[in-house]
Write a protein that holds these residues in place. Sequence first.
Motif, short mmCIF file in Angstrom:
data_model
loop_
_atom_site.label_atom_id
_atom_site.label_comp_id
_atom_site.label_asym_id
_atom_site.label_seq_id
_atom_site.Cartn_x
_atom_site.Cartn_y
_atom_site.Cartn_z
N LEU A 1 -7.22 -10.08 -8.89
CA LEU A 1 -7.91 -9.66 -7.93
C LEU A 1 -7.56 -8.24 -7.28
N MET A 2 -6.70 -7.46 -7.90
CA MET A 2 -6.56 -6.28 -7.58
C MET A 2 -7.46 -5.34 -8.76
N GLU A 3 -7.59 -5.87 -9.77
CA GLU A 3 -8.26 -5.24 -10.82
C GLU A 3 -9.89 -5.36 -10.29
N PRO B 1 -8.40 -6.07 -2.66
CA PRO B 1 -7.10 -6.19 -2.15
C PRO B 1 -6.66 -7.05 -1.24
N LEU B 2 -7.64 -7.54 -0.35
CA LEU B 2 -7.31 -8.44 0.75
C LEU B 2 -7.12 -9.72 0.22
N ALA C 1 -3.66 -12.02 0.07
CA ALA C 1 -3.54 -13.35 0.43
C ALA C 1 -2.84 -14.34 -0.56
N ALA C 2 -3.20 -14.02 -1.80
CA ALA C 2 -2.42 -14.71 -2.89
C ALA C 2 -1.02 -14.42 -3.14
N ASP D 1 -0.15 -2.07 -0.29
CA ASP D 1 -0.08 -1.26 0.83
C ASP D 1 -0.52 0.11 0.66
N ILE D 2 -0.08 0.51 -0.57
CA ILE D 2 -0.15 1.90 -0.73
C ILE D 2 -1.78 2.29 -1.10
#
Length: 134
Positions: free
Chosen positions: A89-91, A95-96, A100-101, A123-124
């Motif tokens: 999901l980050m890739e 990000p949200l 959650a994951a 967060d960064i």
Amino acid sequence: TGQDQSSSQKNTEQLFTNALETIEPLLSHTQLLTTLAGSLYENRCVVRCTLQSDWEGVVQDADACFTLLASSLSETRTIELHKLRATALMELNRPLDAKAALGKAKLLAPHDDSLNTMIQSLDISEPNNNNNTE
């Protein structure tokens, strides 16, 4: 006609008994196939994540694994799947959803340092999601 009724009831009971004898082994095969399918989704999820390819597929495989194996997944495997899902999901620049994951994994392992690190990195990077240079 009392004898006919008794005979009819015995026939009905025999039909239901036969049905149960047929259904029970099939259910055990179904459970085995469900477990096998869930494990295959889990393995493909790990491979795709390792190859860093098809991030959407990683998310879908993790979701399928959670659905199929729900209560039979160990805590460790559940946490790892949440991490793989969050990585994908980050890739995918979600990000949200990744947070959650990771939050779900954090509930299972509140003191896991690698989870804390992943959450901190989110967060960064969250304020400006366009900082991917890879």
